[in-house]
Design a protein around this motif. Structure first.
Motif, PDB file in Angstrom:
ATOM      1  N   VAL A 335     115.496 -57.450   5.878  1.00  0.00           N
ATOM      2  CA  VAL A 335     115.287 -56.411   4.870  1.00  0.00           C
ATOM      3  C   VAL A 335     114.148 -55.534   5.374  1.00  0.00           C
ATOM      4  N   GLY A 336     114.466 -54.279   5.674  1.00  0.00           N
ATOM      5  CA  GLY A 336     113.465 -53.348   6.159  1.00  0.00           C
ATOM      6  C   GLY A 336     112.831 -52.596   5.005  1.00  0.00           C
ATOM      7  N   PHE A 337     111.495 -52.669   4.939  1.00  0.00           N
ATOM      8  CA  PHE A 337     110.779 -51.947   3.883  1.00  0.00           C
ATOM      9  C   PHE A 337     109.546 -51.283   4.495  1.00  0.00           C
ATOM     10  N   GLY A 338     109.340 -50.004   4.162  1.00  0.00           N
ATOM     11  CA  GLY A 338     108.196 -49.284   4.699  1.00  0.00           C
ATOM     12  C   GLY A 338     108.304 -49.026   6.187  1.00  0.00           C
ATOM     13  N   VAL A 339     109.530 -48.919   6.684  1.00  0.00           N
ATOM     14  CA  VAL A 339     109.745 -48.748   8.120  1.00  0.00           C
ATOM     15  C   VAL A 339     109.399 -47.320   8.530  1.00  0.00           C
ATOM     16  N   CYS A 340     108.694 -47.191   9.651  1.00  0.00           N
ATOM     17  CA  CYS A 340     108.263 -45.894  10.161  1.00  0.00           C
ATOM     18  C   CYS A 340     109.465 -45.013  10.514  1.00  0.00           C
ATOM     19  N   HIS A 380     123.893 -57.154   8.730  1.00  0.00           N
ATOM     20  CA  HIS A 380     122.850 -58.093   8.316  1.00  0.00           C
ATOM     21  C   HIS A 380     121.487 -57.408   8.213  1.00  0.00           C
ATOM     22  N   TYR A 381     121.490 -56.093   8.253  1.00  0.00           N
ATOM     23  CA  TYR A 381     120.248 -55.330   8.094  1.00  0.00           C
ATOM     24  C   TYR A 381     120.371 -54.421   6.882  1.00  0.00           C
ATOM     25  N   ILE A 382     119.426 -54.536   5.961  1.00  0.00           N
ATOM     26  CA  ILE A 382     119.419 -53.711   4.754  1.00  0.00           C
ATOM     27  C   ILE A 382     118.049 -53.069   4.633  1.00  0.00           C
ATOM     28  N   GLU A 383     118.025 -51.755   4.495  1.00  0.00           N
ATOM     29  CA  GLU A 383     116.754 -51.040   4.375  1.00  0.00           C
ATOM     30  C   GLU A 383     116.604 -50.522   2.947  1.00  0.00           C
ATOM     31  N   VAL A 384     115.435 -50.730   2.378  1.00  0.00           N
ATOM     32  CA  VAL A 384     115.204 -50.296   1.004  1.00  0.00           C
ATOM     33  C   VAL A 384     114.137 -49.206   0.982  1.00  0.00           C
ATOM     34  N   PRO A 385     114.343 -48.151   0.199  1.00  0.00           N
ATOM     35  CA  PRO A 385     113.366 -47.062   0.126  1.00  0.00           C
ATOM     36  C   PRO A 385     112.203 -47.360  -0.804  1.00  0.00           C
ATOM     37  N   SER A 386     112.385 -48.290  -1.729  1.00  0.00           N
ATOM     38  CA  SER A 386     111.372 -48.552  -2.740  1.00  0.00           C
ATOM     39  C   SER A 386     111.178 -50.051  -2.911  1.00  0.00           C
ATOM     40  N   ALA A 387     109.927 -50.455  -3.161  1.00  0.00           N
ATOM     41  CA  ALA A 387     109.638 -51.874  -3.375  1.00  0.00           C
ATOM     42  C   ALA A 387     110.406 -52.422  -4.567  1.00  0.00           C
ATOM     43  N   SER A 388     110.644 -51.584  -5.564  1.00  0.00           N
ATOM     44  CA  SER A 388     111.357 -52.042  -6.755  1.00  0.00           C
ATOM     45  C   SER A 388     112.805 -52.421  -6.458  1.00  0.00           C
TER      46      SER A 388
END
Length: 407
Positions: A335-340, A380-388
């Motif tokens: 889970v990608g979060f806050g990725v540059c 198997h990779y999911i990127e989220v734009p918001s912590a919520s």
């Protein structure tokens, strides 16, 4: 001579009817082969559609009516000429789907077989296969930054949302549905070091670590202690290394068919801080940079800083660690979060891992490469734009792990 000519002429008259019969039989065999081939293809297509329909329906369990409605809609979309029935199951957290369709025959219709009915059945839900799942959670300073309050417990705070997501993940796997399966969950927050073996206060305390267990209350209580304190760097490889310890540790299942999973939460930005992490066997050699590990990488700028020498070496070792785990049968979700940088649909490119590519590409690519995605995909990779968004995504992954085909 006349006698021989007479005999040959007589045989020629007999051969023609025989050849005609053989030709009819030959055409029939060709037709049978073609129609059987069509049946085989149609059966395979129906089986895949029924499998997918069963897996689609499980997300609504234990509500059987809702699960059946979703499965039926999925089958209608993918096989419009198929009909679904739902044989009963003895367990609330399982759904069984039977699909039936008629296949038109071409050549065999000559012999009275105008249509042939085929069917396929699939069941999905909690099975009896042992599952070991470990969460590797980024608990570095970026997870405790704005908009977090001083206690890091307000909605929208990344570490707070990550903790809620972890509790939700464990609840899905170990809650009431878990009676149908044999599941263990572990949690390992990570930074640049653990305390012990290090003594720095900014390292992850080992009291936060949760080895594989089915004790949901224990997991929930320990997760609540985690915070997002900075100062010891970020070593994604170290998080994988500790996860690997757990999935192959003394608490892990030993049955041959055990399914092992690691779910990594990360921004993909390895940052080496030697002052907090070097020495006392920490980090282990498998996750230690080769170039002057007693020295830290300096920051080259704010925001998306360019890759450093030690960061590049850690990227290579992070990928090597993930590859070794996957070779041993561990399935890795990321889970990608806050990725540059900006999100991209591009799949993993291992050739640029450890190279001079800027962080706005390198970090995201690393995360995609350590995920166990099918070649050319990011499944198997999911990127989220918001912590919520984290709780919902962790719940989605938990269901993918928990609800699987069992028949």
């Amino acid at each position: 001579m006349r006698l021989i000519r007479h005999l040959l002429t007589g045989h020629r008259g007999q051969v023609l009817p025989i050849m005609a019969l053989l030709l009819v039989a030959f055409i029939g065999l060709i037709g049978l082969a073609i129609d059987l081939g069509r049946l085989y293809v149609a059966k395979a297509e129906l089986s895949r559609a029924v499998d997918s329909a069963a897996l689609a329906g499980v997300v609504d369990l234990p509500d059987q009516a809702a699960a059946q409605a979703r499965a039926n809609a999925y089958l209608n979309t993918n096989q419009p000429d198929a009909s679904a029935t739902f044989p009963p199951t003895s367990q609330d957290y399982q759904i069984r789907v039977k699909g039936t369709r008629s296949v038109d025959m071409n050549f065999m219709s000559i012999f009275g077989f105008g249509q042939v009915d085929i069917d396929a059945t699939a069941a999905a839900g909690f099975g009896q296969i042992a599952v070991d799942a470990v969460l590797a959670l980024d608990s570095t300073g970026s997870m405790g930054d704005s908009p977090c309050n001083g206690a890091m417990n307000n909605p929208g705070c990344p570490i707070k949302e990550a903790k809620d997501a972890s509790v939700f993940f464990a609840d899905i796997l170990l809650g009431s549905a878990a009676v149908q399966g044999d599941t263990l969950v572990g949690v390992t927050p990570y930074r640049g070091c653990y305390n012990p073996p290090r003594t720095a206060s900014t390292c992850v305390p080992t009291s936060w670590l949760i080895e594989l267990t089915s004790d949901e209350a224990l997991i929930q209580s320990k997760i609540q202690a985690v915070d997002g304190t900075g100062g010891s760097g970020t070593n994604v490889c170290l998080g994988l290394w500790k996860s690997n310890e757990y999935v192959f540790g003394p608490n892990a299942h030993t049955t041959a068919d055990t399914r092992s999973y690691v779910v990594v939460l990360s921004d993909g930005d390895n940052t080496y801080n030697a002052g907090q992490s070097f020495g006392n066997g920490e980090p282990p050699m498998a996750c230690r940079p080769n170039t002057s590990p007693q020295n830290s990488d300096s920051n080259t700028g704010s925001g998306c800083a360019n890759a450093q020498t030690r960061e590049r070496e850690l990227d290579v070792k992070t990928l090597a660690m993930a590859d070794a785990m996957e070779a041993a049968g561990v399935e890795v979700y990321v889970v990608g979060f806050g990725v540059c940088g900006s999100s991209s649909s591009a799949a993993c490119d291992t050739s640029i891992v450890g190279g001079g590519t800027h962080d706005n590409t390198a970090d995201r690519n690393l995360l995609k490469c350590i995920a166990t995605s099918a070649t050319g995909t990011n499944d198997h990779y999911i990127e989220v734009p918001s912590a919520s968004d984290l709780p919902a995504i962790f719940g989605q992954i938990a269901r993918q792990i928990a609800f699987r085909l069992i028949e």
